[in-house]
Motif scaffolding. Sequence first.
Motif, short mmCIF file in Angstrom:
data_model
loop_
_atom_site.label_atom_id
_atom_site.label_comp_id
_atom_site.label_asym_id
_atom_site.label_seq_id
_atom_site.Cartn_x
_atom_site.Cartn_y
_atom_site.Cartn_z
N ALA A 185 0.91 -1.15 0.11
CA ALA A 185 0.05 -0.41 -0.34
C ALA A 185 1.02 1.29 -0.05
O ALA A 185 0.67 2.62 -0.36
N LEU A 186 2.05 1.49 0.66
CA LEU A 186 3.23 2.40 0.90
C LEU A 186 3.68 2.16 -0.82
O LEU A 186 3.50 3.60 -0.85
N LYS A 187 3.37 1.71 -1.31
CA LYS A 187 4.53 1.77 -2.40
C LYS A 187 3.63 1.95 -3.33
O LYS A 187 3.98 2.92 -4.35
N SER A 188 2.41 1.89 -3.47
CA SER A 188 1.48 1.84 -4.49
C SER A 188 1.34 3.65 -4.02
O SER A 188 1.24 4.64 -5.17
N ALA A 189 0.45 4.01 -2.72
CA ALA A 189 0.64 5.51 -2.21
C ALA A 189 2.23 6.55 -3.04
O ALA A 189 1.27 7.85 -3.64
N GLU A 190 2.97 5.87 -3.08
CA GLU A 190 3.81 6.71 -3.55
C GLU A 190 4.82 6.57 -5.16
O GLU A 190 4.90 8.10 -5.63
N SER A 191 4.47 5.64 -5.51
CA SER A 191 3.82 5.63 -6.93
C SER A 191 2.94 7.32 -7.93
O SER A 191 2.66 7.60 -8.43
N TYR A 192 1.14 7.00 -6.67
CA TYR A 192 -0.03 7.57 -6.85
C TYR A 192 0.81 9.63 -6.89
O TYR A 192 0.63 10.79 -7.93
N SER A 193 1.41 9.09 -5.84
CA SER A 193 2.11 10.94 -5.40
C SER A 193 3.55 11.55 -6.78
O SER A 193 2.89 12.55 -6.90
N GLU A 194 3.83 10.66 -6.81
CA GLU A 194 5.06 10.92 -7.84
C GLU A 194 4.90 11.15 -9.07
O GLU A 194 5.50 11.95 -9.64
N THR A 195 4.05 10.35 -9.93
CA THR A 195 3.72 9.99 -11.41
C THR A 195 2.18 11.13 -11.15
O THR A 195 1.59 11.33 -12.25
N LEU A 196 1.84 10.84 -10.39
CA LEU A 196 0.31 11.67 -10.30
C LEU A 196 0.30 12.58 -9.98
O LEU A 196 -1.10 13.40 -10.05
N ILE A 227 4.02 7.66 3.92
CA ILE A 227 4.66 8.63 3.17
C ILE A 227 5.23 9.75 3.08
O ILE A 227 4.55 10.03 3.91
N VAL A 228 6.08 9.78 2.56
CA VAL A 228 6.76 11.43 2.56
C VAL A 228 6.98 12.10 1.58
O VAL A 228 7.38 11.32 0.22
N ALA A 229 6.12 12.90 1.50
CA ALA A 229 5.85 14.11 0.25
C ALA A 229 5.60 15.36 0.70
O ALA A 229 4.83 15.47 1.90
N ASP A 230 5.62 16.12 -0.33
CA ASP A 230 5.28 17.67 -0.71
C ASP A 230 4.37 17.60 -0.89
O ASP A 230 3.96 18.52 -1.96
N TRP A 231 2.92 17.77 -0.13
CA TRP A 231 1.85 18.47 -1.10
C TRP A 231 1.61 19.27 -1.49
O TRP A 231 0.32 19.28 -2.33
N ASN A 232 1.50 20.49 -1.05
CA ASN A 232 2.15 21.69 -1.87
C ASN A 232 2.74 21.42 -2.92
O ASN A 232 1.95 22.17 -4.10
N GLN A 233 3.25 21.12 -3.09
CA GLN A 233 4.10 20.20 -4.32
C GLN A 233 3.26 19.74 -5.48
O GLN A 233 3.65 20.16 -6.80
N ASN A 234 2.71 18.72 -5.20
CA ASN A 234 1.72 17.70 -5.98
C ASN A 234 0.89 18.52 -6.26
O ASN A 234 0.63 18.52 -7.24
N ALA A 235 0.51 19.85 -5.30
CA ALA A 235 -1.33 20.59 -5.73
C ALA A 235 -0.27 21.20 -6.99
O ALA A 235 -1.48 21.56 -7.76
N LEU A 236 0.89 21.71 -6.99
CA LEU A 236 1.36 23.04 -7.81
C LEU A 236 1.62 22.03 -8.89
O LEU A 236 0.82 22.82 -9.96
N GLU A 237 1.87 21.07 -9.76
CA GLU A 237 1.77 20.35 -10.56
C GLU A 237 0.71 20.20 -11.09
O GLU A 237 0.35 19.86 -12.02
N SER A 238 0.17 19.22 -9.98
CA SER A 238 -1.74 19.27 -10.59
C SER A 238 -1.96 20.71 -11.76
O SER A 238 -2.83 20.29 -12.58
#
Length: 279
Positions: A185-196, A227-238
């Motif tokens: 589940a963690l690896k899947s979450a990382e994939s969704y964060s990094e690619t999408l 998961i270690v993710a930058d949610w602000n950066q994810n919002a900007l990329e989207s």
Amino acid sequence: MNSTLPPSPEPGAPDPSSAPQFGMPAGAPAPAPQKKKRGKWFIAGGCGCLAIIALAIAGCSAIVATSSGDGEDSSTTTEAAPAAVEEESPAEEAAPEEATIDEEVPAEEEAPAEEAPADEEAPAEGDVPAEYTSALNSAESYSEMLHMSKQGIFDQLTSEYGDQFSEEAAQYAVDNLEADWNDNALKSAESYSETLHMSKQGIYDQLTSEHGEQFTEEQAQYAIDTIVADWNQNALESAKSYRDTMDMSPEAIRDQLSSEYGDQFTQEEADYAVENLDG
């Protein structure tokens, strides 16, 4: 002149007129015929032959009593008794032989009974059908390469558009698959964060959805908490993707990012994305 008188008996011979009118004639060899009779009746039954022997001995005693008292006749009569005794010994030996035969029959029948359990255990235990082994191999690939959930792997194995294994083979595969579902589940979450570049809530919903990854809620919660993710950066990329591919306005992008039917970023994350869109 010929005499009509019968010849005179020899000296010492018994007088014919004094011979008994029943039993055997005096001087006849009585033991021989009586011996044959005793043999036949002795085989037929023990009690009857003893009665016949007794009658024969009584008849011989009567003959001796009426005879002239020759020593030869009495010796012949007395010698007849041991013959009966000699014939009794085989009969006594026959009984143990029959008993021995009867006792041997159950012994021969016991051997197959002891071997029966061995025949039932002939099939080797632990044999796995080839289909089950193939399903398990495929399940391992889906887990290690695509980090799928247990239910997701089962559906993929049985789908008519997937591997088309039987449900039994697929169930065997997921039950025997050694996998860390939390880590998947963690690896899947990382994939969704990094690619999408998905949001935290968006990833959680994707992991638990019946139309998505089908992880359990506990496994999905572990993933987004770890998961270690930058949610602000994810919002900007989207936001950049909406602008470049769909020519959406900044306000429309803001609404899309924060909508519960859209990307589900927090309002703060959506504001950060719009404010830094031209940066």
